[in-house]
Every structure is written in structure tokens, then in C-alpha cells.
Design a protein around this motif. Structure first.
Motif, PDB file in Angstrom:
ATOM      1  N   ALA A 108       0.833  -1.205   0.000  1.00 27.79           N
ATOM      2  CA  ALA A 108       0.000   0.000   0.000  1.00 27.79           C
ATOM      3  C   ALA A 108       0.867   1.254   0.000  1.00 27.79           C
ATOM      4  CB  ALA A 108      -0.928  -0.006   1.205  1.00 27.79           C
ATOM      5  N   ILE A 109       1.936   1.248   0.802  1.00 27.78           N
ATOM      6  CA  ILE A 109       2.826   2.407   0.839  1.00 27.78           C
ATOM      7  C   ILE A 109       3.497   2.579  -0.523  1.00 27.78           C
ATOM      8  CG2 ILE A 109       4.884   3.384   1.926  1.00 27.78           C
ATOM      9  CD1 ILE A 109       2.577   3.390   3.834  1.00 27.78           C
ATOM     10  N   GLU A 110       3.819   1.445  -1.180  1.00 28.14           N
ATOM     11  CA  GLU A 110       4.438   1.551  -2.500  1.00 28.14           C
ATOM     12  C   GLU A 110       3.451   2.082  -3.538  1.00 28.14           C
ATOM     13  OE1 GLU A 110       6.429  -2.129  -3.404  1.00 28.14           O
ATOM     14  OE2 GLU A 110       7.777  -1.840  -1.711  1.00 28.14           O
ATOM     15  N   LEU A 111       2.143   1.795  -3.333  1.00 27.06           N
ATOM     16  CA  LEU A 111       1.126   2.360  -4.222  1.00 27.06           C
ATOM     17  C   LEU A 111       1.182   3.885  -4.185  1.00 27.06           C
ATOM     18  CD1 LEU A 111      -2.319   0.536  -4.028  1.00 27.06           C
ATOM     19  CD2 LEU A 111      -0.563   0.437  -5.784  1.00 27.06           C
ATOM     20  N   LEU A 112       1.435   4.401  -2.994  1.00 24.97           N
ATOM     21  CA  LEU A 112       1.534   5.847  -2.799  1.00 24.97           C
ATOM     22  C   LEU A 112       2.618   6.427  -3.712  1.00 24.97           C
ATOM     23  CD1 LEU A 112      -0.029   7.717  -0.865  1.00 24.97           C
ATOM     24  CD2 LEU A 112       1.771   7.411   0.805  1.00 24.97           C
ATOM     25  N   GLY A 114       3.381   5.137  -6.552  1.00 26.57           N
ATOM     26  CA  GLY A 114       3.004   4.946  -7.950  1.00 26.57           C
ATOM     27  C   GLY A 114       2.007   5.965  -8.456  1.00 26.57           C
TER      28      GLY A 114
ATOM     29  N   LEU B  31      -1.155   5.532   5.428  1.00 21.69           N
ATOM     30  CA  LEU B  31      -2.316   4.852   4.857  1.00 21.69           C
ATOM     31  C   LEU B  31      -3.511   5.800   4.758  1.00 21.69           C
ATOM     32  CD1 LEU B  31      -2.035   1.387   6.637  1.00 21.69           C
ATOM     33  CD2 LEU B  31      -1.349   2.015   4.322  1.00 21.69           C
ATOM     34  N   LEU B  34      -3.074   7.946   1.773  1.00 24.51           N
ATOM     35  CA  LEU B  34      -3.334   7.151   0.562  1.00 24.51           C
ATOM     36  C   LEU B  34      -4.833   7.061   0.303  1.00 24.51           C
ATOM     37  CD1 LEU B  34      -2.211   5.172  -1.653  1.00 24.51           C
ATOM     38  CD2 LEU B  34      -2.687   3.354  -0.038  1.00 24.51           C
ATOM     39  N   VAL B 267      -2.797   3.478 -14.043  1.00 27.26           N
ATOM     40  CA  VAL B 267      -1.439   3.368 -13.496  1.00 27.26           C
ATOM     41  C   VAL B 267      -1.393   2.325 -12.380  1.00 27.26           C
ATOM     42  CG1 VAL B 267       0.285   4.601 -12.152  1.00 27.26           C
ATOM     43  CG2 VAL B 267      -0.710   5.673 -14.155  1.00 27.26           C
ATOM     44  N   LEU B 268      -2.398   2.348 -11.496  1.00 29.38           N
ATOM     45  CA  LEU B 268      -2.380   1.409 -10.378  1.00 29.38           C
ATOM     46  C   LEU B 268      -2.584  -0.027 -10.858  1.00 29.38           C
ATOM     47  CD1 LEU B 268      -4.119   3.305  -7.446  1.00 29.38           C
ATOM     48  CD2 LEU B 268      -1.716   3.138  -8.064  1.00 29.38           C
TER      49      LEU B 268
END
Lengths: 310, 283
Positions: A108-112, A114, B31, B34, B267-268
Motif C-alpha cells: 500500500a505504501i508503494e502504491l503511494l 506509484g 495509509l 493514501l 497506473v495502479l
């Protein structure tokens, strides 16, 4: 048969070598092309280009001090925010989180990392700027803004735009990069070292602070500089929230600009050769600064990699 | 030696609990941000979704419209960037892994490549402006694709180099022992063995360049109309988002949010796909 193989080998090997040399050429090309493009501005304004605050497209008089100042201040603010948070996340992932939880949270942190920077910019403009204007800025101006010397940093109307907002958004963007480097190097610590410390009765925090951190110190600093390199060159996220003002203002709450934001905002509006050249010269300065920061970061990271490889 | 005093032990335990508590809080904060960013994009973007996005062109201020020309333009830009950047990147990665190995030249290129990986994309845009736009005299889709290609290149070089070095040496020896020349060994044994890793690198690169905005401002620029001509300014999603979001018009804002949602989802999805491929390989 063997002859054909040798011929194929020299062709294929030659192509691969050419592609590799191309990588070096790209780096040299970036430096040279921006230097040449910025040369008219450097030649016209001399070394004082980097020390002047003037930015007057009508009189064609340009100085880089305000964008340089904005770039440095926003990058430093972002690191002040990102380094402790990234350190916390790295500790959580390597020391606190139970195994089944660490993987998904890490992802999830890596998604941030991306999410495209323009999304950060839009979120910043439509969500975070009003949040700062309504809640944070008035409170800062009323409390810290009243202090004698420090107050100058927090004065002015609560617009929500400015270096503080940009620094915070940059910080959020940089966190995943720094956290990922810290997490990776923390796992490089030999388990014998960690276990010895635990056997002596150390708490988890003491192991992190007295064993893990000293062992990985150079790489942690390398990761921080890698993040700094990102923060210095980040464009879209700050362009939306800086306010694009070339007036020099000490206050972190006042609209300002940065090198990357000035280039992105003004490039298509540049109506004279001098204006365009001044913007490209800004690009050259940005490239040189980030290059130095990134080289430093890589050298520090390589040191730990070598140490761990032995 | 006496046992540690209870007070001291209590203090150490408290410091430990505080530090680990703060670490957990930092993760929670990450989190929350995010979710905040993705949630905002989803709510505003979903409200503006509809078939008009892919059937209509970007509108003038105040009028209704879609993103058809921008979506097409972005697809073309990314496609051309991959067609240009990927072969060069794979070849360079091949040289590093198979010919250069640990030689100083290869180490230098790896170092420079890592710098390029983090180099500010806005400067890469200026570079392409200088070498393509200025000599040709006008902004163009080709210039935008070249800029994206330069950003893709270091991603592909690095993953190709890393995955090819992971291929067991015994495969190489077996192939060479059969009398195959080196280039056949690489193209027919090493590439298939490293296929998944190279593909992952490509996907990560595509995820990276799809959202790039800054370099396109000085290269592809934008185009309000439908255009399939890469020789002229080309509409693309990131620049449209940038211009529409900074405008004062509500209808443009809502299109910008729709574009932001499409871009983020794309992208995700691509990066999750890349990660899944990678995990499948290591297991």
C-alpha cells in the motif's frame, strides 16, 4: 557455420554496446543541451543570475534567486516531514508488524509512490489548499506568527497556497521512496547482531537505535538524499499549490515559486528569446543540483551494499 | 552486579512503547493519506464518468465534451515511447548483464542509469525541446513520445540487467557447450528465461510514463481537436488535466477529475499487474 556465428555475435554485441553508450549519451545530452539553451541568459546576466530576485518579462530582466530559494525551502520542509515518518514506517514494517500484515501494508505504501504526481497536484489544489486555508494557516498565523523573529515565516493572509503547503505535499510524495530504502537496508543487518542485542536484554527500540541504525547509517543517509533528489525536481505537485509568484517573501504561507514550477508554468508563455533562455538556464541549474545530490546518495548506498556483500 | 532497578526498567519499557507506538502512527498516517487521495479522486472522478468521455472531444470553456482526443493521444505517446525506448533499454540491459558484467564501464553505466532513473522529468522535457522541438520549429507528438521514451529507458535498462543476471550460469554453459554462438544463447535461452522480469520492467516503465505531465508541456503540448498526426501538437490526458484543473470553469474541473480517475486506475492496475508477475516469479 562458425563464421556465421561470429558475425552474428559481433553484430549483436555491437548493437548492445551502442545501446549502452546511448545511456551515457542521454545524461551528457541533458547537461549540454540545457547549458547551451540557457547560455544566452548566463551570458547576459553573468554569475549574478543566481543571486538576483528580478523576474520581469516586460523589461527582459531575469534572476533565479526566488525560484532557487523556493526549491530549497520546499525540499527542506518536505524532508523534515518525510524523514521521521519514513523512519517510523520502516520500523513498523521491519520490527512491529506481524508477517501477514507487513506485506500488504508495504504494498500500500508503494502504491503511494506509484500515484502520478499530477494527481497529488490536483488533490493538493482542490482538497489540501482549502484545508490549509481554513484550518492550518489561520492557526499558525495566530500562534507562531506572533513570535518576534519566527513570526515572519508565518505571516500573511491564509491563502492555503505557498511553500508550506507545497513542502507538505512533497513530503507525502517522498515518504514511500525513503521508507522503501530504509526498509530494505534494515533487513540487511545480520541477524546475529540483532539477536545478540536482544539476548543482552535490549528492547526493540534499543535494537533499532543502537544496532540497526548505526549499522545502516550511510545507506539511510543515502536514502534520504535520494528522496531529496526527488523533492528538488518534482514539478506537477508543487506547480498546483505554490501560487507562481516571483516576489521574494520570507513567509512560508505566501505564494512563491520553485525552479520546476516556474518552468512548467511559464514555458509556453515565454515571448522572448531571453525569457526562454532564462527558463532553460533554470533547468540547467536544477539538473546540476539534483545530479550532485543523487551522486552523493548513490555513493552512500553503494557503500552499504559493498559492506553487506563482504 | 545487582538486577536493574525497576524504575529504570520501567522507563526503558516506556520509551520502547512510545517509539513503536509512534512508528505505528506514522504508518497509519501514510495509509490515511493514501485513502484520502484515492478517495477524493474516486468520488470526484466517478461523478464525471460516462460514455461521453470516449466519444467527445475536449470542449471549449463552458461547453460539454469528453476526453476522446486526449485518451487517443496519450495511448499513441505511450505506445511510441515503448516502441522506441524498450528495444534500446533491453539491448543496453543485455550488454550490462551479458558482456559488461562487473567491468568498470558497465558499473559506470549502471551508476549513470540510476541517476537518470531519478533525474527530474521536467529537465528531460527541456532536453527534448532543445533536440527535437527547436530544430523542427514546432511542438509535436513525436517529441512527446521521445521524451517519454527517455524516461522509460532507465527503468527497462535496470530491470533487464537485474533479471538477466539472475538466470543461472548453468543454462549459459549448457547452451555454449552445444556450440551455439553467444547471440543465439542470449536471444533463444536467456531472453525466454528472463521474459517475466523484462516484462515486469516494461510494465513498471509504462506505469511511470503514463502519468508524466511536465515533459509533455514542452514537447507534445496539447491539441483541442482530434488529431492522429504525431507531427503536430497532440492532445494527451496529463496536460489536459493540468490545463483544465487550473482553469476557473466547473465543467473543465469535472473533466479533469474524470481524467485523473482514469489515469490513476490505469497506473495502479498496471503497477499491481507488474508486482503480481514479479511475485509469481520469485515463488
Amino acid at each position: 557455420m562458425a563464421h556465421a556465428g561470429a558475425r552474428g555475435d559481433s553484430i549483436f554485441g555491437g548493437l548492445a554496446l551502442a545501446a549502452t553508450a546511448f545511456v551515457l549519451l542521454v545524461l551528457a545530452g541533458i547537461a549540454l543541451s540545457t547549458l547551451i539553451g540557457g547560455w544566452p541568459a548566463f551570458a547576459r546576466f553573468g554569475a549574478s543570475f543566481v543571486a538576483r530576485t528580478a523576474w520581469d518579462p516586460v523589461q527582459r530582466d531575469f534572476g533565479a534567486l526566488v525560484p532557487i530559494y523556493g526549491t530549497i525551502v520546499t525540499a527542506v520542509l518536505s524532508m523534515l516531514l518525510a524523514v521521521p515518518i519514513a523512519f517510523g514506517i520502516a520500523i513498523f514494517l521491519t520490527e512491529v508488524a506481524p508477517r501477514p500484515l507487513a506485506g500488504p501494508i508495504s504494498a500500500a505504501i508503494e502504491l503511494l509512490a506509484g500515484i502520478p504526481s499530477i494527481i497529488y497536484g490536483m488533490w493538493g489544489l482542490f482538497v489540501f489548499v482549502p484545508f490549509m486555508a481554513d484550518w492550518v494557516d489561520p492557526w499558525l498565523a495566530a500562534s507562531l506568527g506572533r513570535l518576534p523573529v519566527l513570526g515572519a515565516l508565518f505571516s500573511g493572509p491564509p491563502l492555503g497556497l505557498g511553500m508550506l503547503t507545497a513542502g507538505i505535499i512533497l513530503g507525502v510524495m517522498v515518504v514511500p521512496f525513503v521508507a522503501a530504502v530504509m526498509r530494505d537496508v534494515f533487513t540487511l543487518v545480520p541477524s546475529a547482531l540483532r539477536e545478540s542485542a536482544f539476548a543482552l536484554g535490549a528492547t526493540r527500540w534499543e535494537v533499532v537505535w543502537h544496532v540497526v541504525l548505526p549499522y545502516t547509517r550511510t545507506a539511510v543517509v543515502g536514502g534520504i538524499f535520494l528522496g531529496l533528489g526527488r523533492a528538488l525536481g518534482e514539478t506537477m505537485a508543487v506547480t498546483f499549490v505554490l501560487g507562481n509568484a516571483h516576489d521574494f517573501n520570507l513567509s512560508l504561507l505566501a505564494p512563491s515559486t520553485s525552479i520546476a514550477a516556474a518552468i512548467a508554468n511559464e514555458f509556453t508563455e515565454a515571448d522572448s528569446a531571453t525569457y526562454l533562455s532564462a527558463l532553460i538556464a533554470l533547468g540547467f541549474i536544477l539538473f546540476v543540483v539534483t545530479f550532485i545530490v543523487l551522486v552523493f546518495a548513490k555513493l552512500l548506498l553503494l557503500r552499504l551494499a559493498r559492506q553487506a556483500g563482504r | 552486579m545487582s538486577a536493574p532497578r525497576p524504575l529504570l526498567r520501567g522507563r526503558r519499557k516506556a520509551v520502547n512503547a512510545l517509539a513503536l507506538g509512534l512508528a505505528s502512527l506514522a504508518t497509519l498516517l501514510g495509509l490515511v493519506v493514501l485513502v484520502w487521495i484515492l478517495g477524493t479522486t474516486l468520488i470526484h472522478g466517478a461523478a464525471a464518468l460516462g460514455p461521453h468521455l470516449i466519444t467527445q472531444m475536449t470542449p471549449p470553456p463552458g461547453a460539454a465534451g469528453g476526453l476522446a482526443n486526449a485518451i487517443f493521444g496519450s495511448t499513441m505517446l505511450v505506445l511510441v515511447a515503448v516502441l522506441v525506448g524498450a528495444p534500446i533499454g533491453v539491448l543496453a540491459g543485455t550488454h550490462l548483464a551479458e558482456y559488461g558484467r562487473a567491468r568498470p564501464f558497465a558499473e559506470l553505466v549502471r551508476f549513470v542509469n540510476d541517476i537518470l532513473l531519478s533525474a527530474p522529468s521536467v529537465v528531460i522535457g527541456l532536453f527534448v525541446y532543445q533536440i527535437v522541438v527547436r530544430p523542427s520549429g514546432h511542438f509535436s507528438g513525436w517529441a512527446g513520445a521521445v521524451a517519454l521514451g527517455f524516461i522509460l529507458l532507465p527503468v527497462v535498462v535496470r530491470t533487464t540487467d537485474e533479471t538477466m543476471r539472475l538466470v543461472p550460469i548453468s543454462l549459459r554453459e549448457a547452451t555454449l557447450a552445444l556450440g551455439a554462438p553467444k547471440w543465439r544463447m542470449i536471444t533463444q535461452v536467456i531472453y525466454p528465461a528472463a521474459r517475466v522480469g523484462i516484462l515486469t520492467g516494461l510494465l513498471l516503465g509504462i506505469a511511470r510514463i503514463s502519468g508524466e505531465t511536465a515533459p509533455l508541456l514542452f514537447t507534445a503540448l496539447n491539441n483541442q481537436y482530434w488529431s492522429m498526426d504525431l507531427g503536430h501538437p497532440l492532445a494527451n490526458v496529463p496536460v489536459v488535466i493540468f490545463q483544465f484543473a487550473l482553469s476557473p470553469y466547473d465543467s473543465w474541473h469535472s473533466l479533469a477529475w474524470a481524467g485523473a480517475l482514469l489515469l490513476t486506475v490505469f497506473v495502479l492496475v498496471v503497477s499491481v499487474l507488474a508486482r503480481t508477475l514479479l511475485r509469481g516469479r520469485t515463488n
